[in-house]
Design an enzyme around this catalytic site. Structure first.
Site, short mmCIF file in Angstrom:
data_model
loop_
_atom_site.label_atom_id
_atom_site.label_comp_id
_atom_site.label_asym_id
_atom_site.label_seq_id
_atom_site.Cartn_x
_atom_site.Cartn_y
_atom_site.Cartn_z
CD GLU A 179 4.67 4.80 -4.40
OE1 GLU A 179 4.30 3.62 -4.44
OE2 GLU A 179 4.00 5.74 -4.89
N GLY A 180 9.37 4.90 -3.29
CA GLY A 180 10.30 3.91 -3.81
C GLY A 180 9.59 2.77 -4.54
CE LYS B 106 7.14 3.75 -8.16
NZ LYS B 106 6.62 2.96 -7.05
N GLY C 201 0.78 -1.23 0.00
CA GLY C 201 0.00 0.00 0.00
C GLY C 201 0.82 1.28 0.00
CE LYS C 202 6.63 0.89 -2.42
NZ LYS C 202 6.05 -0.44 -2.71
N GLY D 275 8.97 -1.24 -4.22
CA GLY D 275 9.09 -2.38 -3.31
C GLY D 275 9.69 -1.98 -1.98
#
Length: 205
Positions: free
Chosen positions: A97-98, A31, A13-14, A100
């Protein structure tokens, strides 16, 4: 404020949590690496869930294959280089946001955690309840501590058994703040807005 959102694994849920944080902090979104799903990439999801007012900076790498970035890049004859990543220029807060978890490889030698180190950012770690999440979470907390990376937020995404939540929360860094995000049956702009307002009430209580 700049914050790197990572997870204890994939599909925790990132992106939903990033949408909430983007809305909450009135932040821009970035991203760095998108692997696969280019037709509805995470940047597009943020726009859909946060609204057109969300400023989303372009990805450094956009890769076709839905796989680990190092594999996706190799399929296209690309070698991901950490030096290619530069924080977007903005006067606003920024949510990054990474892909994984922390040890997802960008190349044979470099991992997501190396990107966090290079960008010199604090982390928000997203955790979801599943069999094995305690192990994955504690390993993530351990490597963050080893690398001396600040854990700004622990995000508990969804419902957790009290025993699971307790063992996770007792192992976080001393000044880490805990955010609890309720389960969402459907991810919509209205639901993101509602959760953001709940967080604001908690902060102002």
């Amino acid at each position: 404020m700049k914050l790197f959102v990572t997870g204890v694994g994939t599909e925790v849920g990132k992106t939903v949590c990033s949408a909430i944080l983007t809305k909450y902090f009135k932040a821009d979104y970035w991203k760095p690496v998108q692997s696969g799903d280019l037709g509805f990439a995470d940047t597009m999801k943020i726009k859909s869930w946060v609204g057109d007012e969300a400023i989303c900076h372009p990805e450094t790498y956009r890769l076709q294959l839905a796989a680990s970035p190092h594999q996706s890049a190799a399929e296209e004859g690309i070698l991901i280089n950490l030096n290619d990543f530069k924080l977007p220029e903005t006067q606003s807060n920024l949510i990054i946001e990474g892909a994984g978890g922390l040890m997802v490889p960008l190349s044979d030698e470099e991992f997501i955690i190396d990107l966090i180190e290079k960008l010199n950012l604090p982390v928000a770690l997203v955790v979801r309840n599943y069999l094995g999440c305690i192990n994955h979470t504690l390993l993530s907390l351990m490597i963050l501590k080893q690398k001396n990376i600040k854990l700004e937020y622990l995000i508990l995404n969804g419902n957790f058994p009290k025993d699971t939540e307790r063992i996770i929360c007792k192992n976080i860094q001393q000044k880490t703040k805990i955010l609890k995000i309720p389960d969402l049956e459907k991810i919509t702009k209205d639901n993101i807005e509602s959760i953001t307002k709940q967080l604001e009430k908690i902060e102002n209580a």
